[in-house]
Enzyme design. Structure first.
Site, short mmCIF file in Angstrom:
data_model
loop_
_atom_site.label_atom_id
_atom_site.label_comp_id
_atom_site.label_asym_id
_atom_site.label_seq_id
_atom_site.Cartn_x
_atom_site.Cartn_y
_atom_site.Cartn_z
N GLU A 53 0.88 -1.17 0.00
CA GLU A 53 0.00 0.00 0.00
C GLU A 53 0.92 1.23 0.00
OE1 GLU A 53 -2.78 0.33 3.26
OE2 GLU A 53 -3.56 2.22 2.45
N ARG A 284 5.63 -12.85 9.57
CA ARG A 284 6.18 -11.50 9.41
C ARG A 284 7.57 -11.44 10.02
NH1 ARG A 284 2.21 -7.48 8.76
NH2 ARG A 284 3.57 -5.82 9.44
N LYS A 294 4.16 0.80 9.52
CA LYS A 294 4.29 2.05 8.74
C LYS A 294 3.59 3.20 9.43
CE LYS A 294 3.06 0.11 4.82
NZ LYS A 294 2.56 -0.08 3.46
P1 ATP Z 1 2.62 -2.13 7.85
O1 ATP Z 1 1.88 -2.81 8.97
O2 ATP Z 1 4.04 -1.87 8.14
O3 ATP Z 1 1.92 -0.94 7.31
P2 ATP Z 1 1.46 -3.60 5.79
O4 ATP Z 1 1.22 -5.04 5.87
O5 ATP Z 1 0.29 -2.74 5.98
O6 ATP Z 1 2.65 -3.22 6.72
P3 ATP Z 1 1.69 -3.45 2.99
O7 ATP Z 1 2.19 -2.33 2.19
O8 ATP Z 1 0.26 -3.78 2.94
O9 ATP Z 1 2.15 -3.17 4.46
O10 ATP Z 1 2.56 -4.75 2.74
C1 ATP Z 1 2.96 -5.23 1.49
C2 ATP Z 1 3.39 -6.65 1.64
O11 ATP Z 1 4.47 -6.73 2.57
C3 ATP Z 1 2.28 -7.52 2.20
O12 ATP Z 1 2.26 -8.72 1.45
C4 ATP Z 1 2.68 -7.79 3.62
O13 ATP Z 1 2.24 -9.04 4.02
C5 ATP Z 1 4.20 -7.70 3.54
N1 ATP Z 1 4.75 -7.28 4.83
C6 ATP Z 1 4.46 -6.16 5.52
N2 ATP Z 1 5.12 -6.12 6.70
C7 ATP Z 1 5.87 -7.25 6.74
C8 ATP Z 1 6.78 -7.81 7.69
N3 ATP Z 1 7.05 -7.20 8.85
N4 ATP Z 1 7.37 -8.99 7.40
C9 ATP Z 1 7.12 -9.61 6.24
N5 ATP Z 1 6.27 -9.15 5.31
C10 ATP Z 1 5.65 -7.99 5.54
MG MG Z 2 -1.39 -3.58 4.65
#
Ligand code: ATP
Ligand code: MG
Length: 577
Positions: A53, A284, A294
């Protein structure tokens, strides 16, 4: 399934992790992919996507997902696309889109195509209309609080909304109004009509569309009704013909809904035959002394608690880059920790170990004195200089050597001198011999102090027979010190970074605001450092080993008038030993 990091297992040695998951064998996702290939699924086609995102900069957790998504495609001759999951215009910006692309490329990956969930707004809208027309979705005018209250609990069924049986035509008319701007935000939502008693909470008539009036970074004001994650992600996978939709464990509970909407979508696309995307989840990455959200990282940036997304203390890829991490070291780290199906907290020392190992092989050795005090070689001729040979990297002969100027007046580290030293102090102290790296053995003969009892100058005599190559050069002395020549060194600012948070798992401390756990000493700026002249030619982001101190790189703010270095990592892991 809930994440529970209250009592995390801290993974602090590679051995621990490797034994859980024999590194020589495939990880569980590779095993699935190989089986699918063997079974001839999807005509032998492998397609993945990385779906960020664009609401912030990528962090090292994302690197774990990137290595998986792009890695699987690379390994099995497939395709990995970059898809921006841009369904919430209030949080998303072009700046983030650009930084995400830059960071993925920096990490060493490239996508086949760039897609945006917003490319599918029309198709998703049409699909929603089909659901309304087939009696599977309705417009709810209750507040989000009421809807939440009616959801029930995992053990108690929810309550039907009074709008659940609204006539189709009315649903259609209102849905269209949701998109014209006539309906205020929050006044109504579109919900899928599934099962308010389902044991899976995500089936209890999930909201699939909401109204947002904020303009979208790509579609502008064209849309006012926006699909929710669960109504966009799987469908986007389907439209793009993704085969393996790999994500993190928190999406396990979403998978039944993912599959359900795909089932539904397939009924409108009989031409697609057997094809369907399948979701798989891995753990994760969570790291000690930092956090991966984020949203929280954005708060630190907005509050000015760090100097932007690329502050070298941040766990963002841009921060790690600025800090001096190489993409190879990050990829190696990700490879070492592996992919499993249970949550853990990884010791940040493992990441530090990876970069240390990498820079040991690649970084040029130079001399830099961070906290200088003058050392005068009283028997060395005034006005004389000698060019000493300094090996660039003992680990790599091909890196050659450079010259460092030696003279009567030098700087050494203040902490390398003690006027009255304990027995085991093998550095500079009156009466004791030490070797000056790449130069001579000297014997300390005393020091001068100022009115405040602070050491002003140290005095020593050198032995001319001890220069490398000379007969006495192999004489045994216990300590070797680094130094620079007063007249042949240049001033520099050195930024010493430490962990951003002072506790291991700040994300878990719910009783206090996470910002209260920031480490007040996470940045120490040393403005009076002196470095050898060789560093005048250093380029932004170039990395070095400051001998005996650590690995440093050139900060992008550095200029030839004002050199600035960032400490990537100290030479040894002092904290965990
Ligand atoms: P955040 O909680 O940091 O905002 P998010 O999951 O909302 O992370 P996205 O931009 O939606 O962030 O994530 C893109 C991809 O990265 C998704 O497939 C998510 O599962 C993966 N991802 C995000 N954070 C992690 C992490 N800490 N470890 C492994 N993969 C991750
Ligand atoms: Mg997300």
């Amino acid at each position: 399934m809930q994440l529970n990091l209250a009592n995390p297992i801290i993974m602090s040695s590679v051995e621990n992790i490797a034994s859980e998951e024999n590194k020589k064998s495939l990880n569980f996702i590779e095993a699935i992919v190989e089986k699918d290939l063997a079974d001839g699924k999807n005509g032998g086609r492998i397609q993945t996507r990385f779906p960020p995102e664009p609401n912030g900069y990528l962090h090292i957790g994302h690197a774990k997902a990137i290595c998986m998504d792009f890695g699987i495609a690379q390994q099995y001759g497939g395709v990995c696309n970059l898809r921006f999951d841009d369904t919430n215009p209030t949080k998303e910006e072009v700046e983030y889109v650009d930084s995400i692309m830059e960071d993925i490329r920096w990490l060493g990956f490239d996508w086949e195509n760039v897609y945006y969930a917003s490319d599918y707004f029309r198709q998703l809208w049409d699909f929603a209309v089909q659901l309304i027309e087939t009696g599977q979705a309705y417009i709810d005018e209750q507040s989000s609080e009421t809807i939440a209250q009616q959801k029930g609990t995992p053990t108690q069924p929810g309550i039907h909304s009074p709008y659940r049986d609204r006539p189709r035509e009315e649903n259609l008319t209102l849905f269209k109004k949701m998109n014209t701007g006539e309906i205020p935000e929050g006044a109504m939502v579109l919900r899928a009509k599934i099962d308010m008693a389902s044991p899976n909470m995500h089936f209890r008539d999930p909201v699939i569309y909401r109204v947002i009036h904020h303009p979208h970074h790509r579609t502008g004001t064209q849309w006012k009704a926006y699909p929710m994650y669960d109504f966009a992600h799987g469908q986007s996978d389907y439209f793009e013909r993704v085969t393996h939709s790999i994500c993190t464990l928190e999406f396990v509970v979403h998978r039944p809904l993912y599959d359900r909407f795909i089932d539904e979508l397939k009924t409108f696309h009989p031409e697609d035959g057997d094809y369907r995307p399948k979701q798989y989840e891995f753990n994760r990455l969570n790291l000690t002394y930092t956090m991966m959200s984020k949203r929280k990282l954005l708060q630190l940036v907005r509050d000015g608690l760090v100097n932007g997304w690329d502050d070298p203390r941040m766990p963002t890829l841009s921060g790690l880059r600025r800090r001096g991490y190489t993409p190879e070291s990050i990829r190696k780290f990700i490879d070492k920790i592996g992919y499993t199906k249970f949550e853990a907290l990884i010791d940040v020392a493992l990441l530090e170990h990876a970069v240390r190992e990498e820079l040991n092989l690649r970084a040029k050795r130079v001399s830099a004195v961070i906290d200088p005090v003058k050392l005068i070689i009283t028997n060395y001729p005034e006005g004389q200089t000698e060019k000493m040979e300094a090996i660039n990297n003992p680990e790599d002969e091909t890196m050659g050597s450079h010259e460092i100027a030696f003279s009567r007046e030098l700087y050494i580290e203040r902490e390398d001198f003690m006027e009255e030293a304990p027995k085991k102090f093998f550095r500079m102290t009156p009466g004791q011999e030490v070797r000056l790296k790449n130069a001579y053995i000297v014997r300390c003969i005393g020091c001068k102090k100022d009115a405040e009892d602070r050491i002003e100058e140290i005095y020593a005599e050198y032995d001319p027979q001890t220069r490398s190559g000379m007969p006495e050069s192999n004489r045994k002395v216990k300590g070797t010190l680094h130094w620079v020549s007063v007249g042949h060194s240049i001033p520099a600012e050195v930024r010493l970074y430490d962990r951003l948070f002072s506790i291991e798992n700040p994300a878990e401390e719910k009783d206090r605001d996470f910002r209260e756990w920031l480490n007040p000493d996470s940045l120490i700026v040393k403005t009076g450092a002196r470095v050898e002249q060789e560093l005048l030619q250093a380029k932004p982001l170039e990395y070095f080993q400051f001998q005996r101190t650590g690995y440093f790189n050139v900060d992008p703010d550095s200029t030839t008038d004002k050199l600035i270095f960032n400490r990537t990592v100290s030479l040894k892991d002092s904290k965990n030993k």
